[in-house]
Design an enzyme around this catalytic site. Structure first.
Site, PDB file in Angstrom:
ATOM      1  N   HIS A 151     -10.722  -0.211  -1.931  1.00 39.40           N
ATOM      2  CA  HIS A 151      -9.638  -0.042  -2.897  1.00 39.40           C
ATOM      3  C   HIS A 151      -9.509   1.411  -3.324  1.00 39.40           C
ATOM      4  CE1 HIS A 151      -7.354  -0.263  -6.658  1.00 39.40           C
ATOM      5  NE2 HIS A 151      -6.861  -1.401  -6.192  1.00 39.40           N
ATOM      6  N   GLU A 182      -6.431   4.078  -2.500  1.00 41.56           N
ATOM      7  CA  GLU A 182      -5.966   4.846  -3.654  1.00 41.56           C
ATOM      8  C   GLU A 182      -6.807   6.079  -3.961  1.00 41.56           C
ATOM      9  OE1 GLU A 182      -5.388   2.237  -6.963  1.00 41.56           O
ATOM     10  OE2 GLU A 182      -4.001   0.939  -5.875  1.00 41.56           O
ATOM     11  N   HIS A 214      -3.674  -6.263  -1.052  1.00 46.20           N
ATOM     12  CA  HIS A 214      -3.912  -5.016  -0.316  1.00 46.20           C
ATOM     13  C   HIS A 214      -4.127  -5.288   1.175  1.00 46.20           C
ATOM     14  CE1 HIS A 214      -3.889  -2.164  -3.568  1.00 46.20           C
ATOM     15  NE2 HIS A 214      -4.788  -2.842  -4.256  1.00 46.20           N
TER      16      HIS A 214
END
Length: 263
Positions: A151, A182, A214
């Site tokens: 993530h 990210e 995601h």
């Protein structure tokens, strides 16, 4: 979920959450079931931390899942005295910090509160995770690349992703790569690093407990900015493996060890 109804001990399993029921059943549900079987003299409670997912489930499906404070209040009403909190978070990031704050606001209401740690906390954790993944993907040829999507976070704990990539290489898995959606390592970094290997194919897999939004969109989606599309645009055949980390028994065993260590 507790064999001894007179017990006042509980394990609160805290997850980010997911709006995908199928991946929840294979991941979060399985983690909680393993915990219940391993610790039969504890009540098992669930809390999720994503406000967006909790709101979506309520509006879309009419399903209420406790946030951390609601779960603490529920245990208080149920007469629980000893709580072990086990997050299914991957890293010690923002979600984990906020979860701890919410739990510790109830310190005066319980005799004992202990915390298990997220998946990637110690060097032992990293090595065990690498073994689980290399066992699972052991049939991928050396001339093909396996890229994991984490993530990523602005929190300093994000450094663990680069450390895990280094661990892959240090243990001899030069065709395994770790990136994030990210943060760093970014897709720009991955395209350069994977490009230096010149693989005949690129495999993509989520490095997240659930294979949710995601995984389906940022990793395997058809949009031009998905990882799949970007690697295809760079000239590689791409194969996506939409399996959340929670589906691997070895990953679930790490969480069980973290509970034992916390207790």
């Amino acid at each position: 979920m507790c064999t001894n109804q007179s017990t006042t001990k509980a394990i609160l399993v805290v997850s980010f959450g997911t709006s995908y029921h199928d991946t929840r059943e294979k991941t979060i549900d399985c983690i909680e079931q393993d915990i219940a079987q391993t610790f039969p003299h504890h009540h098992i409670y669930r809390a999720w931390t994503s406000k967006m997912i909790l709101k979506k489930l309520k509006q879309r499906d009419g399903i209420h899942i406790d946030n951390v404070r609601e779960a603490m209040e529920r245990m208080q009403r149920d007469g629980i005295t000893d709580v072990t909190v086990q997050p299914t978070h991957v890293i010690n990031g923002i979600e984990n910090d906020l979860m701890k704050e919410d739990v510790l606001a109830f310190s005066d209401s319980f005799s004992r509160i202990t915390f298990g740690v997220p998946l990637l906390t110690s060097e032992q954790d990293s090595r065990e995770v690498v073994k689980v993944l290399t066992d699972a993907f052991g049939d991928i040829p050396k001339d093909e690349a396996l890229v994991f999507m984490g993530h990523g976070t602005p929190h300093y704990a994000n450094a663990i992703y680069a450390a895990l990539d280094y661990t892959f290489k240090d243990l001899g898995y030069y065709n395994l790569f770790m990136g994030t959606v990210e943060a760093y390592p970014s897709m720009d970094s991955l395209l350069r690093l994977v490009g230096s290997l010149k693989p005949s194919r690129v495999h993509l897999a989520p490095f997240m407990i659930v294979a949710g939004d995601h995984a389906h969109n940022d990793l395997a989606g058809d949009d031009a900015d998905s990882w799949k599309s970007q690697f295809e645009q760079a000239g590689y055949p791409v194969l996506c493996h939409l399996k959340g980390l929670g589906e691997y028994e070895g990953i679930r065993q790490i969480f069980l060890r973290h509970i034992r260590e916390a207790q």
